[in-house]
Scaffold this motif. Structure first.
Motif, PDB file in Angstrom:
ATOM      1  N   PRO A   1       3.370  38.976   8.644  1.00 33.66           N
ATOM      2  CA  PRO A   1       3.761  40.390   8.603  1.00 33.66           C
ATOM      3  C   PRO A   1       3.042  41.145   7.495  1.00 33.66           C
ATOM      4  N   GLY A   2       3.318  42.423   7.410  1.00 32.24           N
ATOM      5  CA  GLY A   2       2.705  43.232   6.369  1.00 32.24           C
ATOM      6  C   GLY A   2       1.398  43.833   6.854  1.00 32.24           C
ATOM      7  N   GLY A   3       0.682  44.427   5.946  1.00 26.51           N
ATOM      8  CA  GLY A   3      -0.559  45.106   6.300  1.00 26.51           C
ATOM      9  C   GLY A   3      -1.777  44.239   6.067  1.00 26.51           C
ATOM     10  N   ILE A   4      -2.747  44.792   5.355  1.00 29.41           N
ATOM     11  CA  ILE A   4      -3.980  44.071   5.068  1.00 29.41           C
ATOM     12  C   ILE A   4      -3.669  42.888   4.166  1.00 29.41           C
ATOM     13  N   ARG A   5      -4.096  41.701   4.573  1.00 26.98           N
ATOM     14  CA  ARG A   5      -3.794  40.482   3.813  1.00 26.98           C
ATOM     15  C   ARG A   5      -4.546  40.474   2.494  1.00 26.98           C
ATOM     16  N   PRO A   6      -3.836  40.297   1.373  1.00 25.58           N
ATOM     17  CA  PRO A   6      -4.508  40.202   0.075  1.00 25.58           C
ATOM     18  C   PRO A   6      -5.453  39.001   0.026  1.00 25.58           C
ATOM     19  N   GLU A   7      -6.555  39.147  -0.709  1.00 28.77           N
ATOM     20  CA  GLU A   7      -7.536  38.072  -0.803  1.00 28.77           C
ATOM     21  C   GLU A   7      -6.915  36.787  -1.338  1.00 28.77           C
TER      22      GLU A   7
ATOM     23  N   GLU B   1       4.167  45.799  15.155  1.00 24.46           N
ATOM     24  CA  GLU B   1       5.034  45.169  14.161  1.00 24.46           C
ATOM     25  C   GLU B   1       5.402  43.779  14.636  1.00 24.46           C
ATOM     26  N   VAL B   2       5.656  42.909  13.670  1.00 24.67           N
ATOM     27  CA  VAL B   2       5.997  41.520  13.973  1.00 24.67           C
ATOM     28  C   VAL B   2       7.250  41.133  13.196  1.00 24.67           C
ATOM     29  N   ILE B   3       7.741  39.924  13.438  1.00 24.37           N
ATOM     30  CA  ILE B   3       8.874  39.404  12.682  1.00 24.37           C
ATOM     31  C   ILE B   3       8.411  38.955  11.298  1.00 24.37           C
TER      32      ILE B   3
ATOM     33  N   GLU C   1      -0.296  56.477  15.189  1.00 26.99           N
ATOM     34  CA  GLU C   1       0.583  57.637  15.196  1.00 26.99           C
ATOM     35  C   GLU C   1       1.571  57.586  16.355  1.00 26.99           C
ATOM     36  N   GLN C   2       1.140  56.995  17.470  1.00 21.40           N
ATOM     37  CA  GLN C   2       2.072  56.825  18.572  1.00 21.40           C
ATOM     38  C   GLN C   2       3.175  55.839  18.189  1.00 21.40           C
ATOM     39  N   SER C   3       2.821  54.776  17.461  1.00 19.10           N
ATOM     40  CA  SER C   3       3.821  53.813  16.997  1.00 19.10           C
ATOM     41  C   SER C   3       4.799  54.470  16.033  1.00 19.10           C
ATOM     42  N   ILE C   4       4.262  55.297  15.132  1.00 22.09           N
ATOM     43  CA  ILE C   4       5.124  56.003  14.187  1.00 22.09           C
ATOM     44  C   ILE C   4       6.040  56.960  14.927  1.00 22.09           C
ATOM     45  N   ALA C   5       5.500  57.651  15.927  1.00 20.84           N
ATOM     46  CA  ALA C   5       6.309  58.593  16.703  1.00 20.84           C
ATOM     47  C   ALA C   5       7.481  57.890  17.370  1.00 20.84           C
ATOM     48  N   ALA C   6       7.230  56.698  17.923  1.00 19.81           N
ATOM     49  CA  ALA C   6       8.303  55.954  18.589  1.00 19.81           C
ATOM     50  C   ALA C   6       9.396  55.558  17.607  1.00 19.81           C
ATOM     51  N   LEU C   7       9.004  55.156  16.402  1.00 18.05           N
ATOM     52  CA  LEU C   7       9.993  54.772  15.395  1.00 18.05           C
ATOM     53  C   LEU C   7      10.735  55.989  14.854  1.00 18.05           C
ATOM     54  N   LEU C   8      10.042  57.109  14.734  1.00 20.56           N
ATOM     55  CA  LEU C   8      10.721  58.338  14.340  1.00 20.56           C
ATOM     56  C   LEU C   8      11.774  58.721  15.376  1.00 20.56           C
ATOM     57  N   ALA C   9      11.429  58.549  16.639  1.00 19.54           N
ATOM     58  CA  ALA C   9      12.366  58.885  17.709  1.00 19.54           C
ATOM     59  C   ALA C   9      13.604  58.007  17.664  1.00 19.54           C
TER      60      ALA C   9
ATOM     61  N   ALA D   1      10.274  55.112   4.828  1.00 25.90           N
ATOM     62  CA  ALA D   1      10.075  53.815   4.160  1.00 25.90           C
ATOM     63  C   ALA D   1      10.248  52.663   5.132  1.00 25.90           C
ATOM     64  N   VAL D   2      11.208  52.765   6.030  1.00 24.81           N
ATOM     65  CA  VAL D   2      11.437  51.705   7.015  1.00 24.81           C
ATOM     66  C   VAL D   2      10.258  51.610   7.973  1.00 24.81           C
ATOM     67  N   ILE D   3       9.774  52.766   8.429  1.00 25.90           N
ATOM     68  CA  ILE D   3       8.625  52.786   9.344  1.00 25.90           C
ATOM     69  C   ILE D   3       7.411  52.156   8.676  1.00 25.90           C
ATOM     70  N   ALA D   4       7.169  52.526   7.415  1.00 23.76           N
ATOM     71  CA  ALA D   4       6.023  51.978   6.688  1.00 23.76           C
ATOM     72  C   ALA D   4       6.118  50.465   6.558  1.00 23.76           C
ATOM     73  N   GLU D   5       7.303  49.978   6.225  1.00 22.04           N
ATOM     74  CA  GLU D   5       7.481  48.530   6.064  1.00 22.04           C
ATOM     75  C   GLU D   5       7.260  47.802   7.378  1.00 22.04           C
ATOM     76  N   ARG D   6       7.773  48.344   8.468  1.00 26.73           N
ATOM     77  CA  ARG D   6       7.654  47.675   9.765  1.00 26.73           C
ATOM     78  C   ARG D   6       6.220  47.654  10.272  1.00 26.73           C
ATOM     79  N   LEU D   7       5.464  48.689   9.962  1.00 25.76           N
ATOM     80  CA  LEU D   7       4.087  48.757  10.453  1.00 25.76           C
ATOM     81  C   LEU D   7       3.072  48.206   9.448  1.00 25.76           C
ATOM     82  N   GLY D   8       3.543  47.835   8.268  1.00 31.16           N
ATOM     83  CA  GLY D   8       2.640  47.241   7.287  1.00 31.16           C
ATOM     84  C   GLY D   8       1.738  48.242   6.594  1.00 31.16           C
TER      85      GLY D   8
END
Length: 348
Positions: free
Chosen positions: A143-149, A201-203, A267-275, A281-288
């Protein structure tokens, strides 16, 4: 004198010494006794069986036998009550530990079905042990966004060891991870031994070796982990992984177009979570992604859809059909439509 009497007469009011019995009996019969008669038996004063006569301090009067009996019974009652409480606590503790014993016996039937790994060193040692025993396949969810080195470097020695034995690996990431050069370098180094796919988003983090042992975090900061070997638990996690895998997009394939000019897949993913009513903060965490990046995308969504407020943005998201997670199948089947108040832009 009290100390002297206690040493010579180590007893309670329920069992007097022979001398004390004689003096107390005489005091009860006569109503009082001279103080000098009680000097050899200070236990009577210490136990409050005799006390000074307020009319003549040279004499001692007895405490009534009824009061002595009441006091003795109260003491016995207190002792019995205390014993009952201790017994209840002991029984409760026994039942609790017996229950744990039964659980451990049941777990023992499957081997070490669930093991808590406390601390990074124990987690690392368990992962190394599972890596050495693995012979066919490793499945991971990252999970998360860009994997740290540093994370990629820490796991690289295990990945290379697995590749050397012909073990196949499948990794699930979020779409954001596609932008990390470190991950791209890692996958290039591993070659065809690793297959990677991404989702919006993943588990939480998951690692499964040979479909027999799984590792999952046990707390938020991942300083504790669970090692799972129970077949039912591992099978459940495998089912979750395979269903995510089927929905995921290969890392080598581009993300599908949303079909709406000016709106990206993210942005489509964010729109769905906003809906769904989630906060930034929750949207950011879920999408990494970071909260700052999330809010920048929301601002662009508002501008593209012509929304002047969050409330209006929610309405426009629903009107544009963005109130559900993006799916590749939706792009080809979505009919043409005009964005609200944006007549020159059409959905393709």
């Amino acid at each position: 004198m009290a100390g002297h009497g206690t040493q010579e007469h180590p007893h309670g009011a329920d069992r007097l010494c022979e001398a004390g019995d004689r003096v107390y009996s005489r005091a009860v019969r006569r109503g009082r006794v001279p103080r000098r008669d009680a000097e050899p038996v200070p236990c009577l004063l210490e136990l409050a069986l005799l006390h000074p006569d307020p009319d003549d301090m040279d004499w001692l009067v007895p405490t009534s036998p009824q009061e002595v009996m009441t006091r003795l019974l109260r003491g016995v009652y207190d002792e019995v009550s205390a014993s009952q409480r201790r017994m209840g606590s002991a029984v409760a503790a026994f039942e609790w530990y017996a229950g744990l014993g039964a659980l451990s016996t049941a777990v023992g039937a499957e081997g070490a079905a669930i093991r808590v790994l406390d601390g990074s060193a124990r987690i690392q040692a368990a992962l190394d042990e599972a890596t050495q025993a693995c012979v066919t396949e490793v499945l991971t969810v990252q999970p998360g966004g860009i994997r740290p080195e540093h994370e990629l470097t820490e796991g690289l020695h295990r990945a290379l060891e697995l590749r050397g034995r012909g073990v196949r690996m499948r990794d699930l990431y979020t779409h954001v991870a596609r932008h990390g050069q470190g991950l791209l370098n890692y996958l290039e180094l591993m070659g065809d031994s690793v297959e990677a796919r991404t989702l919006d988003e993943v588990i939480d983090r998951l690692i499964v070796f040979d479909r027999t042992v799984a590792f999952v975090p046990a707390n938020a900061d991942r300083t504790m982990a669970l090692e799972l070997r129970h077949p039912a638990l591992v099978h459940y996690l495998l089912t979750v992984f395979e269903r995510f895998w089927r929905l995921a997009i290969p890392l080598t394939a581009p993300l599908p177009d949303t079909g709406i000019e000016g709106i990206s897949h993210r942005e489509q993913s964010i729109a769905a979570l906003l809906a769904e009513g989630h906060q930034d903060a929750v949207i950011a965490e879920r999408l990494g992604i970071s909260v700052r990046t999330c809010r920048a995308h929301i601002a662009r969504l508002s501008e593209t859809l012509g929304a002047a407020s969050r409330t209006q943005l929610g309405v426009r998201i629903a009107q544009a059909g963005l109130d559900r997670p993006p799916r590749a199948a939706d792009v080809t089947q979505r009919p043409s439509l005009s964005l609200p108040d944006q007549g020159s832009r059409t959905a393709r």
